[in-house]
Design an enzyme around this catalytic site. Sequence first.
Site, mmCIF file in Angstrom:
data_model
loop_
_atom_site.group_PDB
_atom_site.id
_atom_site.type_symbol
_atom_site.label_atom_id
_atom_site.label_comp_id
_atom_site.label_asym_id
_atom_site.label_seq_id
_atom_site.Cartn_x
_atom_site.Cartn_y
_atom_site.Cartn_z
ATOM 1 C CB ALA C 20 -0.926 -0.013 1.213
ATOM 2 C CB CYS C 129 -0.463 -11.296 7.180
ATOM 3 S SG CYS C 129 -0.096 -10.924 5.442
ATOM 4 C CB SER C 131 1.453 -5.253 8.905
ATOM 5 O OG SER C 131 1.510 -3.913 9.351
ATOM 6 C CG ASP C 198 -4.448 -5.074 2.983
ATOM 7 O OD1 ASP C 198 -4.254 -5.983 3.805
ATOM 8 O OD2 ASP C 198 -3.626 -4.750 2.101
#
Lengths: 306, 306, 306, 306, 306, 306
Positions: C20, C129, C131, C198
Amino acid sequence: MLKPVLLTAERIKSLKIQGARNVAIAAIKAIEASAKETKAKTKKEFIRELFKAKRILFATRETEPLMRNALRLIVAQIESSDKKKIVELVEIISQASKMFLKDLENSKKRIAEIGAKRIRNDSIILTHCHSSTVTHLLKKAKTEGKNFKIICTETRPVFQGRRTAKEMLETGIKTTLLVDSAARFYMNRVDLVIVGADAITSEGNVINKIGTSLVALAAHEARTPFYIVTELLKFDPSTMYGDYEKIEERSPKEIWKDPPKNLTIKNPAFDITRRNFIHGIICEEGIIPPHSVIEVIHRKYPWIFS
Amino acid sequence: MLKPVLLTAERIKSLKIQGARNVAIAAIKAIEASAKETKAKTKKEFIRELFKAKRILFATRETEPLMRNALRLIVAQIESSDKKKIVELVEIISQASKMFLKDLENSKKRIAEIGAKRIRNDSIILTHCHSSTVTHLLKKAKTEGKNFKIICTETRPVFQGRRTAKEMLETGIKTTLLVDSAARFYMNRVDLVIVGADAITSEGNVINKIGTSLVALAAHEARTPFYIVTELLKFDPSTMYGDYEKIEERSPKEIWKDPPKNLTIKNPAFDITRRNFIHGIICEEGIIPPHSVIEVIHRKYPWIFS
Amino acid sequence: MLKPVLLTAERIKSLKIQGARNVAIAAIKAIEASAKETKAKTKKEFIRELFKAKRILFATRETEPLMRNALRLIVAQIESSDKKKIVELVEIISQASKMFLKDLENSKKRIAEIGAKRIRNDSIILTHCHSSTVTHLLKKAKTEGKNFKIICTETRPVFQGRRTAKEMLETGIKTTLLVDSAARFYMNRVDLVIVGADAITSEGNVINKIGTSLVALAAHEARTPFYIVTELLKFDPSTMYGDYEKIEERSPKEIWKDPPKNLTIKNPAFDITRRNFIHGIICEEGIIPPHSVIEVIHRKYPWIFS
Amino acid sequence: MLKPVLLTAERIKSLKIQGARNVAIAAIKAIEASAKETKAKTKKEFIRELFKAKRILFATRETEPLMRNALRLIVAQIESSDKKKIVELVEIISQASKMFLKDLENSKKRIAEIGAKRIRNDSIILTHCHSSTVTHLLKKAKTEGKNFKIICTETRPVFQGRRTAKEMLETGIKTTLLVDSAARFYMNRVDLVIVGADAITSEGNVINKIGTSLVALAAHEARTPFYIVTELLKFDPSTMYGDYEKIEERSPKEIWKDPPKNLTIKNPAFDITRRNFIHGIICEEGIIPPHSVIEVIHRKYPWIFS
Amino acid sequence: MLKPVLLTAERIKSLKIQGARNVAIAAIKAIEASAKETKAKTKKEFIRELFKAKRILFATRETEPLMRNALRLIVAQIESSDKKKIVELVEIISQASKMFLKDLENSKKRIAEIGAKRIRNDSIILTHCHSSTVTHLLKKAKTEGKNFKIICTETRPVFQGRRTAKEMLETGIKTTLLVDSAARFYMNRVDLVIVGADAITSEGNVINKIGTSLVALAAHEARTPFYIVTELLKFDPSTMYGDYEKIEERSPKEIWKDPPKNLTIKNPAFDITRRNFIHGIICEEGIIPPHSVIEVIHRKYPWIFS
Amino acid sequence: MLKPVLLTAERIKSLKIQGARNVAIAAIKAIEASAKETKAKTKKEFIRELFKAKRILFATRETEPLMRNALRLIVAQIESSDKKKIVELVEIISQASKMFLKDLENSKKRIAEIGAKRIRNDSIILTHCHSSTVTHLLKKAKTEGKNFKIICTETRPVFQGRRTAKEMLETGIKTTLLVDSAARFYMNRVDLVIVGADAITSEGNVINKIGTSLVALAAHEARTPFYIVTELLKFDPSTMYGDYEKIEERSPKEIWKDPPKNLTIKNPAFDITRRNFIHGIICEEGIIPPHSVIEVIHRKYPWIFS
């Protein structure tokens, strides 16, 4: 001079005028007409009349937030104006009335546009009772080519669900009707529940037709999204200051015409759905969590608190 | 020779005989009458006739566990007997029939005695639909001098709640009637919920009038105790072997006499209340957790599984 | 003149630019570069070009709120400016770009500072995940001398959890790795769950890597606090106006390289974690409940709604 | 010049001054007195003194949001003023102090008015510990003629529930006292739970006397409404920026005077009630959902974040 | 004489024999073969050998209830017999072995018949991992003409879900495969979850492949029925007497072949699904609530407790 | 002849004999002594005396299931015997008494053995009130070398938690003591909760010291396993037949020695923990789900229902 107000108040009381929207429109128009007939000489007198009109109209229903908020807006406009002449004040009332009605119309349209996006193709939507904001939204979705099915509860005691069913069928939507107590039996097949609102409280709870909170509970149990579709102007500021939500008791005859002697029949018109059962409120501001409703009102309609 | 069976089967099918208890009694009596008229010469022939009668009666309803269990008992008695003469076999059927009917009567009485102890003075009891086992229990409690109030849901579509209300008022119990969807609104004031059962499954779930599971859900949410009142002979052994619970679909006309064209009306007669919503089953064995029902049946009515 | 935009758009589409933050930075720089090369003569022409650039960049991804919000900011600055000369407008874009990038950098730093306080000594933190905002926060806490352990899920299908594990080990943090489906097995020993985002929706829900909502559910069941760590600029305003959250479907090959014929493989990249599972959002504004996110955005980034 | 501050700080530390409200009032008065005695020549010097005083008073307690917010207000007023003369600054402090005290008094009164509306006739209210804001509210409701009963938990270890019971009895309210662990046993008969607050966090959680969260849990299980009654000035802005809620550990002697050797006694003074257990916060702004508290503070007391 | 037992034990330990069913069969056959080769002269000697064989085979796995129960049955038969001659005892072992294997075969068949009735037409069934009892059931349902779809989780770390998917596709069933962590994302569309079991505990809990309890949690949240399909002979009596369920830790290499240095990888093979998540156990006795499992075992396999 | 019974009854009533176990032992011994002194001439007379003794002892306490079950056993033995001579009957009573006492002793030992396996190394166990069965179990675990910590609630109003704490410290177990209302605050760190029982009901619920159900609720919320440790002979068969659980009200003086006038103090000794909060009952039969308790009693102690 308050004749139009008194006449309208009478018609509201006797249920000749019904539905939150219709009641609000009639009240505004009565205020406007009364203002035009005023014999007040000073702003002070004019305001005194206005407050009297407001009191009369407020007294027609135990709670009717949309109408009350319309009157609050008009009063707020007059109070904050530095105009002094009566003709100018009458004009302010006219403007405020028009603005309110136009806003209401725009809200309805906007809510339908926003909410229609939530209707997925090939989905099953359940609704309870009848709400013109909800049916408007569903018709909009149908018009846009969405293909979906509706399940309506019949909504005892006065079967407003039948009215919803008829409107849906006329729009060409596949419609199923159930008794109210079958809501849980079918809930696992439902993709979305949407219902209207009679009032929104400062805690973010919603007052709506009796049974709504039971449908919400069953939706919650089955992880089915549950949305409220409503104008934010249904917000009731008196709940902010401690008042309990008013739950109107209606005639037992609606439930049983010739009941046995000594039977008590309770006929509450509404129940309360707590904010934690509500995924979102679909309103003119977009889709918002019910928890933030008081701050949204503070930002968008600050005069409601005046 | 099966004339009495055929006649009774016809009357059950056409709803001339209704109610789990009445259907079971009629079926037993038909079997007994048919046995007395038999022209069978050998035990083999006699049993063949008996199985035929059983098949005919089973076929009258999609599911009717009490009647089916009555016939299962009679068949089991014949099969386990070493008697060979026809007159002896006819006598066994007579005895089994009497025993079943007497047991059923005793169960009802015993359930009322046990259950009446659960009714506290000055409490509020909610019930859904009409169950003679439930009303018998409540009358027993009233007779014993207990002072309590009843809340009945009206129970759409055919308003059996009104029948419950009338019976309660005749017994001198203070009674309130609500639309079904108001159950959650009043639940916080309710001290106890009791309802009957149409069938019990091997998982310990209960089939009862549509809406029961919604009342149970609302009771659960409010920590209000929820009890089933039923004879264990409502146990349906076919669920043990994988069959789904049968949920009868009844006529749409019960819900809306003259519906608009194209409207689908769904009218399931029952829904399923899962064992985790049920505090206990008040039955002839005492008050038991629904989770243990299959082992209680194995101990008390082992022939049900034959 | 839009060459830099077209080039960048191409690289975003082909996944040459990923993440992002990287995508947002590239898009801003492309806009800035394009603006410098503009041949527009009037403000009107300039704005037309800007809108075209915005459309091209928006189209590179189904949803990418950080990048979109960056472009929204730039457009808002131009629109609200009363400057008319092209050079002045180019300068505004430069300034807005710098401001956005600096804000983003500051947000990351501030989030790490705030969030690091939530890491208790001797605690066990689980994350799902990878990040960079989360790992930045954890490194900050480690730097401050906090002693804690990390549990990483491997995060199928592309094992981003391994990347998290490596980064943690390099920072000297004790790290354990699990298959995703072991999250519940270890949850009772976990003191805190933190994950990235997200996108944030108007209801206060969070879109994050597939499996996040399952971890949140297990955390909720075990009363383990669950926090989202993210810049508020991940807020997606289109959800405000009714759009569903976009859930990208990725290639089945990520899951199984040579699957049997006829097998359907579904590979959604994200799932939705509802606000009631989220204790707080750790963001540049501090730690806030997800329910208040729309009003925080209205206060802090009002141009997002323009 | 800081003598009054030092003296007051000492008395707060040694628990000679107790209770959030008393501590805040004492601190304000000390600041005001110190300001009057100041020997500062310049605004810069004056502010330096003020910050020192603030630091000294902050240090008296691990957390005491009401007092800290009072000092934050005074500092904010000085900083935002363009006055330069010392006498003017002293006057600003005097004004700010008076304003704060008056606001506090008004808040208390307003909270009582709003909250009293929530007390229904013939209801049973449960409260935990002692809170003067709560007892003020209940007395107000009694004064207005409401007829209700109170259940108090005794509130170990120092039995503040006895103080609540005494106050209630003196006001003529029917009062029942329980051990703390009987809260769940009686919860199904309770119509409303109201308790005070020691601090409110940015997530909308509430810090209050140990056991509050257990009462809230039992209320939640029984669907009994649970409200917090507090001034919003109990909001603790440090939780906004990541700090954990401070939970004071008090002396083991409060629990057991002569414990056996080697026994560990843990005596946390407070626990944390999460926002999802709280129906509403009854505060000077009205009744609000705890989820919106940070935005309400931003709107009403923006200087708290300075 | 124990050579066949030692050989088989070795092959079980080295995973040359795998799967609860295969291990049990191999163990029985080894015992039988050993018995035939026995040189024991007295019953006492024979029994001593038998116990030794049992100990050797028990030691091959931390827990393997099916195999252990097979051996328990054989030992129970010998002990309860009044036969004394060695040839007679050998014959008893042969008979018991045959009986056990036949029972196992019948159970599998019966479970498939019972369970197939639970598969509704046009439904979506989700399963986790691979279980031959489950796939047998699904194939049976397909053979009977039921039309349904299967969703398989891939089941990390060793992808047994792929094996399930292949088997389903070969049977002509429409099959979808997901990563494990997508289970919640699809759960609202699932009509039924069925999984196998590695062991059943005395509390009615089920040990199965890691991730099962997370799938069960997601099913519970969405009100999706969750069933266990298993032979009751997977019951582990040692849990009855206080032992914790054994959760085998498998090689980290299954999860990551070349992990970074210092990384801890935890690889539990199983997790525990509590009885309250399980709608029913589909077993050779029918569909039973997990809560009643110990009494069902007492009735059907009493020798398990010997 | 009933002198020993009358004397013992008196001592039980005046609390000179306390504790379920001590009361049961005293009652048995009194019956045995009375039987030895009997002047009955016929079995009929003897039985009449025995029933009288039973009635006298039953009347000493509102509910005391262990003692009552002891007497039920003795009566059942006499009734089922075909012996006729008085000396033989006296001998039967002697045998039954010995058997009961021995069984009780064995149960305690067996429960400790089974339960000790549930204590994991390095775990934290929370208990409420004092139960000799629980402390016996913990001492057993300590003796076996297990290393663990205990958290005791103080257990108002009479501080039995202090007794538990002392016993634990004497055994060398690390012990922490809390006020009762701090149970939730520490629950997330607790690995296991174990408590005793005063009575078990037919629904599988457990009556234990006031506050137990609140601890269970907090354990449930945090997914912490909660076990009951008790002899099954605490089962109360009168609950089977509808009686409510008896909840003794004790003296207000236990809570407050000199309360203000008009204060109502409620002091229930026990509360009810519903079966769904209980992971298992650790009893002489092993670890069983509370849902199966009635069938376990039917199998193991069938005379309880006589």
